[in-house]
Design an enzyme around this catalytic site. Structure first.
Site, PDB file in Angstrom:
ATOM      1  N   CYS A  55      43.105 -50.960  35.964  1.00 14.09           N
ATOM      2  CA  CYS A  55      43.294 -52.185  35.346  1.00 14.09           C
ATOM      3  C   CYS A  55      44.352 -52.945  36.018  1.00 14.09           C
ATOM      4  O   CYS A  55      43.846 -54.241  36.271  1.00 14.09           O
ATOM      5  CB  CYS A  55      43.668 -51.728  34.086  1.00 14.09           C
ATOM      6  SG  CYS A  55      42.973 -50.618  32.474  1.00 14.09           S
ATOM      7  N   ASP A  87      45.993 -46.315  28.886  1.00 18.82           N
ATOM      8  CA  ASP A  87      45.315 -46.157  28.160  1.00 18.82           C
ATOM      9  C   ASP A  87      44.205 -45.237  28.004  1.00 18.82           C
ATOM     10  O   ASP A  87      43.567 -44.345  27.071  1.00 18.82           O
ATOM     11  CB  ASP A  87      44.897 -46.914  26.716  1.00 18.82           C
ATOM     12  CG  ASP A  87      46.327 -47.815  26.420  1.00 18.82           C
ATOM     13  OD1 ASP A  87      47.371 -47.491  26.557  1.00 18.82           O
ATOM     14  OD2 ASP A  87      46.010 -48.776  25.448  1.00 18.82           O
ATOM     15  N   CYS A 128      47.285 -53.853  31.985  1.00 16.27           N
ATOM     16  CA  CYS A 128      46.409 -53.066  31.108  1.00 16.27           C
ATOM     17  C   CYS A 128      47.599 -53.104  29.853  1.00 16.27           C
ATOM     18  O   CYS A 128      48.018 -53.715  29.939  1.00 16.27           O
ATOM     19  CB  CYS A 128      47.241 -51.934  31.558  1.00 16.27           C
ATOM     20  SG  CYS A 128      46.424 -50.228  30.662  1.00 16.27           S
ATOM     21  N   ASP A 129      46.759 -52.910  28.463  1.00 17.81           N
ATOM     22  CA  ASP A 129      46.743 -53.233  27.466  1.00 17.81           C
ATOM     23  C   ASP A 129      48.295 -53.341  26.742  1.00 17.81           C
ATOM     24  O   ASP A 129      48.777 -54.641  26.840  1.00 17.81           O
ATOM     25  CB  ASP A 129      46.398 -51.797  26.442  1.00 17.81           C
ATOM     26  CG  ASP A 129      44.927 -52.097  26.523  1.00 17.81           C
ATOM     27  OD1 ASP A 129      44.605 -52.309  27.009  1.00 17.81           O
ATOM     28  OD2 ASP A 129      44.165 -51.239  25.267  1.00 17.81           O
ATOM     29  N   LYS A 130      49.127 -52.371  27.151  1.00 19.86           N
ATOM     30  CA  LYS A 130      50.663 -52.826  26.572  1.00 19.86           C
ATOM     31  C   LYS A 130      51.518 -53.904  27.725  1.00 19.86           C
ATOM     32  O   LYS A 130      52.478 -54.175  27.063  1.00 19.86           O
ATOM     33  CB  LYS A 130      51.616 -51.715  26.734  1.00 19.86           C
ATOM     34  CG  LYS A 130      50.990 -50.631  25.498  1.00 19.86           C
ATOM     35  CD  LYS A 130      50.719 -50.902  23.777  1.00 19.86           C
ATOM     36  CE  LYS A 130      49.016 -50.410  23.316  1.00 19.86           C
ATOM     37  NZ  LYS A 130      47.729 -49.915  23.954  1.00 19.86           N
ATOM     38  N   CYS A 200      38.738 -53.371  30.636  1.00 22.15           N
ATOM     39  CA  CYS A 200      38.134 -53.087  29.554  1.00 22.15           C
ATOM     40  C   CYS A 200      37.447 -54.335  29.748  1.00 22.15           C
ATOM     41  O   CYS A 200      38.151 -55.815  29.287  1.00 22.15           O
ATOM     42  CB  CYS A 200      38.341 -52.514  29.017  1.00 22.15           C
ATOM     43  SG  CYS A 200      38.929 -50.654  28.980  1.00 22.15           S
ATOM     44  N   GLU A 450      46.798 -44.119  19.522  1.00 22.00           N
ATOM     45  CA  GLU A 450      44.961 -44.896  19.943  1.00 22.00           C
ATOM     46  C   GLU A 450      44.164 -44.151  19.250  1.00 22.00           C
ATOM     47  O   GLU A 450      44.712 -42.969  19.876  1.00 22.00           O
ATOM     48  CB  GLU A 450      44.474 -45.999  20.609  1.00 22.00           C
ATOM     49  CG  GLU A 450      45.586 -47.264  20.814  1.00 22.00           C
ATOM     50  CD  GLU A 450      44.866 -48.503  21.691  1.00 22.00           C
ATOM     51  OE1 GLU A 450      45.615 -49.015  21.648  1.00 22.00           O
ATOM     52  OE2 GLU A 450      44.157 -47.672  22.083  1.00 22.00           O
ATOM     53  N   SER A 476      41.952 -48.509  19.322  1.00 17.94           N
ATOM     54  CA  SER A 476      41.175 -49.259  20.516  1.00 17.94           C
ATOM     55  C   SER A 476      40.657 -50.788  19.921  1.00 17.94           C
ATOM     56  O   SER A 476      40.607 -50.584  19.201  1.00 17.94           O
ATOM     57  CB  SER A 476      41.025 -48.635  21.316  1.00 17.94           C
ATOM     58  OG  SER A 476      40.740 -49.549  22.600  1.00 17.94           O
TER      59      SER A 476
END
Length: 560
Positions: A55, A87, A128-130, A200, A450, A476
């Protein structure tokens, strides 16, 4: 003395002006800055770039481009880094407990460096996500001229004649356990699923929050859905640097001037219209709090229920982030929302135009990836909030792509994710069951893990929507199926989830927005009197501190 066009003094004066700042200027000269650079405004350039996840591996060249853009526009850039907890690497084991925690660490670190060094503005890169909400929370807390830049999504892979992504690999694991796929086929799938760097490829958490950044006005238009490997991202980086320089010199807008109740509702509408990640309902309240705005799960629920589902994106739909970029990106989604009467059009943005002006100048929907306002996929959004006797504070369900909206069945209770995964691998559950995973909330986990691993196993075993899964943890953005997360109050805070027993009947009605435990009041009163014990083992210092500080999910799981 540095001032913007309004005459307001810039923060960096505190480290550059006066005789007693000679030592500070000496250190700046050691960094290679001359008198001109010291006399210019200062901008922090923060990145979560790292080689711990694909990511974040696209960020470094984009950061370099932004630095050039700032310097060319007469602002002196100062690069610094903050953490990424991937993640991808932490999923489905104890490491995931640190994922949400990292959001707070990122926001705190951005505040610490920017405040300590007295920068006049901030440009933040995340992927990336967070990392996305973490950077945005830091920006809003500081209330400086700021621009957020997303690193971009990976391209989908290609396997046996069709586009694939990482979820196919997760679900492939379940198929191996049932004998529907060989280990050799899984290896072939594994090698093909993620062919490039980037986040993703579907409308999972990273892409969802990148879209939210555009809708909030913190990011430049059309930046969110552009693939990570696109060379045009370098031009965007340069543009972002130049635009931030302009905002610093003119005095705004600052981050908090962009974050209003209306812009937050626009971001929530973008999530609903695209079937985005349920994690947005955790991050938007947190961003709002940094701006001094109460924006809870109840507020988000109202937006979700009045917003049509307009984009056919994975995991519930057919298309990838790349496809949305090709038909117009986030501005096209905003145009569809505007035409549906679901967008507050007068909100300002870092672009200089209002969000409505950006929407009106966007490409029209193509009718496939993004539907026309009068022909939505569904009349309400792809994410909904459920309430009832099992979730008095609310719970979240992604309905985009769901084939049925109701489920009633007996509970199969697990007190941790590991216990549930073990049972699912061994197929110790039946069609119709409601799998309960508790003690995984923000405080109970701690860290609100998650559950993509277990949900993907279930799909890979062909049980998809034949069972339901309920947790006080998270899912997720890649999760699909009857999977309900963020149940509040969480089990360790005396939530009803902690009182469920094997065999209890659980009733889910997404149409009615209800989630109920079908147990008599007398029986629930008797259970309330019983002692609840949760053995979390010895917590690390970071997790112990987090568990003491963290608040409930419906308010954003904040630590301050």
């Amino acid at each position: 003395m540095k001032t913007d066009k309004t005459g307001k003094k810039m923060p960096s004066n505190i480290v550059t002006e006066g005789i007693d700042r000679a030592p500070h200027r000496a250190f700046m000269r050691a960094m290679g800055h001359d008198q001109k650079a010291i006399a210019q405004p200062f901008a922090g350039v923060v990145s979560t770039g790292a080689s711990v996840t694909p990511c974040s591996m696209s960020l470094a060249p984009q950061v370099a481009a932004a630095v050039k853009g700032l310097a060319s526009a007469g602002v002196t850039p100062f690069e610094f880094s903050t953490i990424t907890v991937a993640d991808s690497m932490s999923m489905n084991h104890e490491g995931m407990k640190f994922s949400l925690v990292s959001r707070e660490i990122i926001a705190d670190s951005v505040e610490a460096v920017t405040s300590a060094h007295a920068y006049d503005g901030l440009i933040g890169f995340a992927a990336c996500d967070k990392t996305l909400p973490g950077i945005m929370m830091g920006m809003v807390r500081l209330d400086l001229p700021s621009i957020f830049v997303y690193g971009g999504a990976a391209l989908p892979g290609r396997w046996k004649g069709k586009d694939i992504g990482i979820v196919d690999v997760y679900e492939g694991v379940g198929s191996v356990y049932t004998g529907d796929m060989t280990e050799e086929e899984l290896l072939s799938l594994e090698k093909a699923a993620v062919p490039t760097v980037g986040s993703c490829a579907g409308q999972f958490t990273a892409n969802t929050m990148a879209m939210a950044a555009e809708a909030l006005g913190l990011a430049l238009p059309n930046s969110a859905m552009m693939p990570a490997v696109s060379s045009a991202r370098l031009a965007f980086g340069m543009q972002a640097g130049r635009r931030l320089a302009e905002i610093i010199k003119t005095g705004g807008p600052t981050a908090r001037e962009l974050i209003t109740r209306e812009s937050l509702e626009n971001a929530a509408a973008a999530v609903a219209a695209t079937g985005g990640s349920t994690n947005a309902a955790l991050h938007l309240p947190a961003i709002a709090y940094e701006a001094g705005i109460s924006f809870t799960l109840d507020d988000i629920s109202k937006v979700f229920d009045r917003t049509p589902l307009l984009a056919d994106l994975k995991p519930g739909g057919r298309y990838w982030a790349r496809d949305l970029h090709e038909v117009g990106g986030v501005p096209t989604v905003l145009r569809a929302l505007l035409e549906a009467g679901a967008l507050h059009e007068n909100c300002p943005t870092v672009d200089g135009r209002t969000i409505g002006e950006i929407a009106r100048s966007a490409k029209a929907p193509d009718g496939e990836v993004v539907r026309f306002a009068d022909k939505p996929i569904a009349p309400t959004g792809g994410v909904i909030v459920l309430k009832g006797s099992l979730a008095p504070e609310g719970a979240l369900l992604k309905v985009a792509g769901l084939k049925k909206l109701t489920h009633e069945g007996p509970a199969r209770v697990f007190d941790s994710e590991e216990a549930a995964v073990e049972a699912v691998r061994a197929r110790r559950y039946q069609e119709g069951d409601v799998l309960i995973i508790r003690n995984e909330g923000p405080k109970g986990g701690p860290g609100m893990r998650e559950m993509l691993g277990v949900t993907a196993l279930i799909y890979g075993q062909g049980m998809g929507e034949k069972v339901a899964l309920i947790t006080d943890g998270r899912f997720s953005g890649a999760t699909r199926g009857m999977c309900i997360g963020h149940v509040g109050p969480e089990a360790v805070l005396a939530g009803p989830l902690g009182l469920v027993k094997d065999g209890d009947v659980i009733r889910i009605d997404a149409g009615q927005r209800t989630l109920d435990l079908i147990v008599s009041e007398a029986e629930m009163n008797a259970r309330e009197k019983q002692e609840r014990k949760v053995d979390r083992g010895k917590l690390s210092p970071t997790l112990s501190k987090y568990a003491r500080l963290v608040g409930p999910a419906y308010l954003g799981a904040l630590t301050h």
